[in-house]
Design a protein around this motif. Structure first.
Motif, PDB file in Angstrom:
ATOM      1  N   ASP A 721      12.953   5.483   3.585  1.00 29.12           N
ATOM      2  CA  ASP A 721      14.083   4.674   3.117  1.00 29.12           C
ATOM      3  C   ASP A 721      14.073   4.543   1.600  1.00 29.12           C
ATOM      4  O   ASP A 721      14.090   3.449   1.036  1.00 29.12           O
ATOM      5  CB  ASP A 721      14.063   3.289   3.783  1.00 29.12           C
ATOM      6  N   VAL A 722      14.060   5.679   0.939  1.00 28.83           N
ATOM      7  CA  VAL A 722      14.120   5.733  -0.521  1.00 28.83           C
ATOM      8  C   VAL A 722      15.581   5.829  -0.943  1.00 28.83           C
ATOM      9  O   VAL A 722      16.330   6.667  -0.431  1.00 28.83           O
ATOM     10  CB  VAL A 722      13.330   6.950  -1.055  1.00 28.83           C
ATOM     11  N   ASN A 723      15.984   4.984  -1.875  1.00 28.28           N
ATOM     12  CA  ASN A 723      17.351   5.018  -2.400  1.00 28.28           C
ATOM     13  C   ASN A 723      17.366   4.319  -3.755  1.00 28.28           C
ATOM     14  O   ASN A 723      16.314   3.947  -4.278  1.00 28.28           O
ATOM     15  CB  ASN A 723      18.335   4.367  -1.418  1.00 28.28           C
ATOM     16  N   ALA A 724      18.536   4.153  -4.312  1.00 28.64           N
ATOM     17  CA  ALA A 724      18.642   3.575  -5.655  1.00 28.64           C
ATOM     18  C   ALA A 724      18.089   2.157  -5.719  1.00 28.64           C
ATOM     19  O   ALA A 724      17.591   1.731  -6.763  1.00 28.64           O
ATOM     20  CB  ALA A 724      20.108   3.594  -6.115  1.00 28.64           C
ATOM     21  N   GLU A 725      18.189   1.419  -4.608  1.00 35.63           N
ATOM     22  CA  GLU A 725      17.631   0.063  -4.579  1.00 35.63           C
ATOM     23  C   GLU A 725      16.133   0.078  -4.304  1.00 35.63           C
ATOM     24  O   GLU A 725      15.436  -0.893  -4.596  1.00 35.63           O
ATOM     25  CB  GLU A 725      18.334  -0.779  -3.501  1.00 35.63           C
ATOM     26  N   ARG A 726      15.651   1.169  -3.718  1.00 38.20           N
ATOM     27  CA  ARG A 726      14.225   1.325  -3.387  1.00 38.20           C
ATOM     28  C   ARG A 726      13.759   2.698  -3.907  1.00 38.20           C
ATOM     29  O   ARG A 726      13.437   3.587  -3.130  1.00 38.20           O
ATOM     30  CB  ARG A 726      14.021   1.245  -1.871  1.00 38.20           C
ATOM     31  N   PRO A 727      13.724   2.882  -5.233  1.00 36.57           N
ATOM     32  CA  PRO A 727      13.454   4.222  -5.775  1.00 36.57           C
ATOM     33  C   PRO A 727      11.994   4.652  -5.672  1.00 36.57           C
ATOM     34  O   PRO A 727      11.686   5.821  -5.895  1.00 36.57           O
ATOM     35  CB  PRO A 727      13.891   4.101  -7.237  1.00 36.57           C
ATOM     36  N   SER A 728      11.121   3.709  -5.356  1.00 32.76           N
ATOM     37  CA  SER A 728       9.701   4.043  -5.238  1.00 32.76           C
ATOM     38  C   SER A 728       9.124   3.294  -4.046  1.00 32.76           C
ATOM     39  O   SER A 728       9.163   2.056  -4.012  1.00 32.76           O
ATOM     40  CB  SER A 728       8.959   3.663  -6.522  1.00 32.76           C
ATOM     41  N   VAL A 729       8.588   4.039  -3.084  1.00 31.73           N
ATOM     42  CA  VAL A 729       8.092   3.438  -1.841  1.00 31.73           C
ATOM     43  C   VAL A 729       6.701   3.987  -1.556  1.00 31.73           C
ATOM     44  O   VAL A 729       6.523   5.208  -1.436  1.00 31.73           O
ATOM     45  CB  VAL A 729       9.037   3.746  -0.656  1.00 31.73           C
ATOM     46  N   VAL A 730       5.721   3.101  -1.447  1.00 32.50           N
ATOM     47  CA  VAL A 730       4.351   3.487  -1.113  1.00 32.50           C
ATOM     48  C   VAL A 730       4.056   3.005   0.296  1.00 32.50           C
ATOM     49  O   VAL A 730       4.227   1.817   0.604  1.00 32.50           O
ATOM     50  CB  VAL A 730       3.327   2.894  -2.099  1.00 32.50           C
ATOM     51  N   LEU A 731       3.611   3.925   1.141  1.00 36.68           N
ATOM     52  CA  LEU A 731       3.363   3.615   2.543  1.00 36.68           C
ATOM     53  C   LEU A 731       1.897   3.848   2.888  1.00 36.68           C
ATOM     54  O   LEU A 731       1.292   4.816   2.430  1.00 36.68           O
ATOM     55  CB  LEU A 731       4.224   4.505   3.446  1.00 36.68           C
ATOM     56  N   GLU A 732       1.364   2.955   3.702  1.00 33.43           N
ATOM     57  CA  GLU A 732       0.009   3.144   4.207  1.00 33.43           C
ATOM     58  C   GLU A 732       0.090   3.403   5.710  1.00 33.43           C
ATOM     59  O   GLU A 732       0.743   2.656   6.447  1.00 33.43           O
ATOM     60  CB  GLU A 732      -0.870   1.932   3.919  1.00 33.43           C
ATOM     61  N   VAL A 733      -0.560   4.458   6.148  1.00 32.49           N
ATOM     62  CA  VAL A 733      -0.584   4.858   7.548  1.00 32.49           C
ATOM     63  C   VAL A 733      -1.967   4.540   8.097  1.00 32.49           C
ATOM     64  O   VAL A 733      -2.974   4.964   7.526  1.00 32.49           O
ATOM     65  CB  VAL A 733      -0.290   6.371   7.689  1.00 32.49           C
ATOM     66  N   ASN A 734      -2.023   3.813   9.207  1.00 31.79           N
ATOM     67  CA  ASN A 734      -3.311   3.440   9.782  1.00 31.79           C
ATOM     68  C   ASN A 734      -3.329   3.676  11.279  1.00 31.79           C
ATOM     69  O   ASN A 734      -2.339   3.395  11.980  1.00 31.79           O
ATOM     70  CB  ASN A 734      -3.623   1.968   9.496  1.00 31.79           C
ATOM     71  N   GLU A 735      -4.456   4.178  11.737  1.00 25.47           N
ATOM     72  CA  GLU A 735      -4.633   4.414  13.167  1.00 25.47           C
ATOM     73  C   GLU A 735      -4.662   3.093  13.922  1.00 25.47           C
ATOM     74  O   GLU A 735      -5.257   2.106  13.474  1.00 25.47           O
ATOM     75  CB  GLU A 735      -5.932   5.184  13.402  1.00 25.47           C
ATOM     76  N   VAL A 736      -4.027   3.076  15.097  1.00 25.85           N
ATOM     77  CA  VAL A 736      -4.054   1.915  15.975  1.00 25.85           C
ATOM     78  C   VAL A 736      -5.224   2.069  16.936  1.00 25.85           C
ATOM     79  O   VAL A 736      -5.322   3.067  17.656  1.00 25.85           O
ATOM     80  CB  VAL A 736      -2.742   1.786  16.764  1.00 25.85           C
ATOM     81  N   HIS A 737      -6.139   1.126  16.949  1.00 26.51           N
ATOM     82  CA  HIS A 737      -7.317   1.195  17.815  1.00 26.51           C
ATOM     83  C   HIS A 737      -7.108   0.371  19.076  1.00 26.51           C
ATOM     84  O   HIS A 737      -6.360  -0.593  19.095  1.00 26.51           O
ATOM     85  CB  HIS A 737      -8.559   0.692  17.067  1.00 26.51           C
TER      86      HIS A 737
END
Length: 737
Positions: A721-737
């Motif tokens: 969901d990158v767009n002009a209002e959200r030009p930089s998005v950092v996501l963390e992916v984590n395994e579900v245990h």
């Protein structure tokens, strides 16, 4: 004199340390001898024929049955080899060869010919991952030898190659050309991806199909040699390789001086790659019984695109070449863009408090702290006079180091030890230490000249400068080593033979760096050269990181860092948050996180929300940096191909990852319209994705509770969901245990 370039070239004394398999010279019959140099997936196969010629008969996917390599030469019907040595493993000149040579010599009697025939080869098992192959070649007429070394890193599919040239003749031999490696590739077509640039425009890629003749990539700058053209390159076979498809070779010379790579497409449509020290103005006189060792040429071959090649190279670098490749790095606050040359102890004391307030590890004092007779108040004076400026720092560096400690942070300092301003005490006292042509007008680069590091006295001076600072200030925690000028009017008052100058300069520099590291093995140092002017794997065995570019505009940096990432792992890249560019503080910080994070901002001018964001961002970065520094990197969305850039780093057990996503096209309604396909995850594992590094007061549009399989994320993808209002998005992916 042995020319030791890198840890990868520390091979001379391996025999005796490890068990060797020595295959002595023998009378060769019609039966050929194969020398397969193998790694996990690849094989480079050398062959000795009945006339003792050493050739390359194969470089490609490893075969299950080594005996079948003998069948390969008969598969090719490409016409007549008039010379018999088109595919020579190390092509000599002046005898039968008709194309570009790897080595050219003038013997003591004036003869310019050379013929190299097989004598013997040795295989040394260094450890369970590394094997060292050496092949001795000799001229049948002259007592002149070349030993080819191939160091294979099995798990990484990486090869290092270099040559050792030995003169056993009674008189001196002049080396006119002396390459490190001579590769030989067969394919239907060849595509070169090379780089060019200038200050603040580093690593600009160009891809083109190689045509018949010679394409040369080189530098003649002496220092800062990557300024216009780096020594790294890619060759795609049959078609341009993409991130995940195609056969591609990465090449890089482990050398910080003048380099030259010749890419010759011959009349049979085969490609010869010859790489080594640039022989421009560098004919080298080799005395009897003297040995010349070339720098290592590094290469890896991937059959599944550029991404695989990068990950192999990154793994090799962290495991074997980088200084503290598995170690820690310091986040920092730099004063340069806050103060430039205009500072004093009071200003710096305030910045030290800001360093603590920000939450980074260290304060870095940049240019301008030194020289008294000709104070360093701009870039016209003072270089070479490395005493504290009494007006700016009446209590010296020691008081600043102490003040940093009192604030709970470390202190680092900037130096440019190879350089001198004409307006300096050093220049006045030692004009013979300066590189300049006698009788010619001086010509300046950034108002400065280069010291003659081929001179042992200059080497001692540079070492003494660093050693003096660290001895007087044992808590000094970091050195930024800059190198802003190229070499004009090349001449050494110290050397009798001026054609040795460029080579002896680099020998002198490496000698200084080796001495510093022998005494101070763990002090972090940044390799800076007006940006990316000196970035290579020979230098990076002495430095913990490099400065990719003085251009810190975050949009520009996305592209620069993207291209560097093909060859260098994220842990090596120093990225600072500055006031360059029009993007938000969050955008700038997110971009800088893709490597070793630093700040070059005026903390006191930050709003409360900006300061809060920076402090939280540093905490976030400290939590995710192990994945960035040591994880496998996957480039997901190319900024040159669309409106967003996306890069993923995943840890070794595929349990966690971090994804950086940026809008690189600000035209109307642009953004991540399509999902981004993730890579490197375990298809069976279940993952959640949450947005991190949010600016205070903002709410993420990402559902952090939703669970996805790795299979889904890699086949169907995920939209950040990158767009002009959200030009930089950092996501963390984590395994579900």
């Amino acid at each position: 004199m042995k020319f030791k370039i890198s840890t990868g070239a520390c091979f001379i004394f391996f025999s005796g340390l490890y068990s060797n398999l020595l295959l002595p010279a023998m009378e060769l019959q019609a039966q050929n001898i194969n020398i397969p140099i193998v790694s996990q997936h690849n094989a480079l196969v050398l062959q000795v024929d009945g006339n003792k010629n050493l050739s390359t008969i194969y470089f490609g996917k490893k075969l299950l049955d080594q005996a079948e390599y003998n069948n390969i030469p008969e598969l090719y019907k490409q016409g007549t080899d008039y010379t018999g040595i088109l595919n020579a493993a190390y092509t000599p000149s002046g005898s039968r060869n008709l194309l570009e040579p790897a080595i050219t010599v003038t013997h003591a009697d004036g003869n310019n010919s050379l013929d190299l025939r097989y004598v013997s080869h040795t295989i040394t098992q260094v450890n369970d991952d590394v094997s060292l192959f050496s092949v001795v070649l000799k001229d049948p007429v002259y007592n002149f030898l070349v030993t080819l070394y191939y160091k294979s890193y099995f798990r990484e599919d990486v090869l290092e190659q270099w040559s050792v040239i030995e003169n056993k003749e009674k008189g001196a031999v002049i080396l006119q050309k002396f390459a490190s490696a001579n590769l030989y590739l067969k394919a239907g077509s060849y595509w070169l991806n090379q780089y060019h640039g200038d200050w603040a425009k580093e690593m600009q890629p160009e891809e083109s199909r190689l045509t018949h003749g010679i394409k040369t990539l080189d530098s003649k700058l002496g220092t800062r040699t990557n300024l216009f053209q780096p020594s790294v390159f890619m060759i795609s076979l049959d078609k341009p390789a993409s991130e995940d498809e195609g056969t591609v070779l990465y090449g890089a010379l482990e050398y910080s001086g003048n380099f030259r790579t010749d890419l010759e497409l011959d009349y049979q449509n085969n490609l010869k790659i010859i790489s080594g020290i640039n022989n421009y103005s560098s004919a080298y006189t080799l005395k009897p019984n003297e040995v010349f060792t070339t720098p290592a040429f590094l290469y890896t071959l991937s059959f599944t695109g550029k991404g695989n090649a990068s990950r192999k190279l990154h793994q090799w670098a962290r495991n074997y070449q980088l200084l503290a490749g598995k170690g820690n790095r310091l986040t920092l606050l730099n004063n340069w863009e806050s103060t430039y040359f205009d500072f004093n102890e009071n200003k710096l004391a305030a910045l030290l408090k800001d360093t603590k307030k920000l939450g980074v590890d260290m304060f870095l004092l940049d240019d301008g702290w030194f020289a008294n007779k000709y104070p360093r108040n701009d870039d016209h004076a003072g270089l070479g006079d490395w005493q504290e400026n009494k007006q700016k720092l009446p209590n010296g560096i020691a008081s600043l180091v102490k003040e940093a400690n009192n604030n709970g942070v470390k202190f680092g300092i900037w130096l440019e030890p190879e350089m001198v301003n004409p307006k300096s005490e050093l220049y006045e006292k030692h004009p013979d230490w300066v590189i300049k042509q006698p009788g010619r007008e001086e010509y300046y680069f950034r108002n400065q000249l280069v010291l003659d590091v081929s001179n042992p006295q200059v080497q001692e001076f540079i070492y003494g400068t660093i050693d003096g600072l660290l001895t007087k200030n044992p808590d000094l925690a970091y050195i930024k080593w800059d190198c802003n000028a190229v070499i004009y009017n090349a001449y050494s008052a110290h050397l009798k033979n001026q054609s040795h100058f460029y080579i002896e300069y680099m020998r002198g520099l490496y000698k200084v760096l080796e001495s510093i590291r022998a005494k101070y093995p763990k002090v972090p140092m940044m390799l800076c050269s007006g940006g990316g002017g000196r970035v290579d794997y020979a230098a990076l065995q002495y430095f913990t990181e490099f400065w990719p570019s003085d251009n810190t505009d975050p949009l520009e940096r996305i592209f620069i860092q993207w291209e560097y990432s093909y060859f260098y792992p994220a842990i090596t890249s120093s990225n600072h948050v500055t006031d360059w560019g029009k993007q938000s503080l969050k955008f700038r910080t997110d971009v800088a996180m893709m490597g070793k994070l630093g700040f070059d901002i005026v903390v006191s001018r930050l709003s409360d929300h900006d300061l809060q964001f920076c402090k939280e961002a540093i905490k976030t970065y400290n939590a995710i940096k192990p994945k960035i520094w040591q994880g496998d990197q996957y480039r997901l969305s190319d900024p040159r191909a669309g409106s967003i850039a996306s890069v993923l780093y995943v840890n070794e057990d595929q349990s966690s990852a971090v994804i950086f996503n940026y809008l690189v096209n600000n035209r109307y309604n642009e953004g991540s319209k399509m999902p981004v396909l993730l890579k490197g995850l375990d298809p069976v594992k279940k993952y959640t994705i949450k947005e991190v590094n949010l600016y205070p007061g903002t709410v993420s549009t990402i559902d952090a509770l939703k669970v996805y399989s790795g299979d889904f994320l890699m086949k169907a993808g995920f939209n950040p969901d990158v767009n002009a209002e959200r030009p930089s998005v950092v996501l963390e992916v984590n395994e579900v245990h």
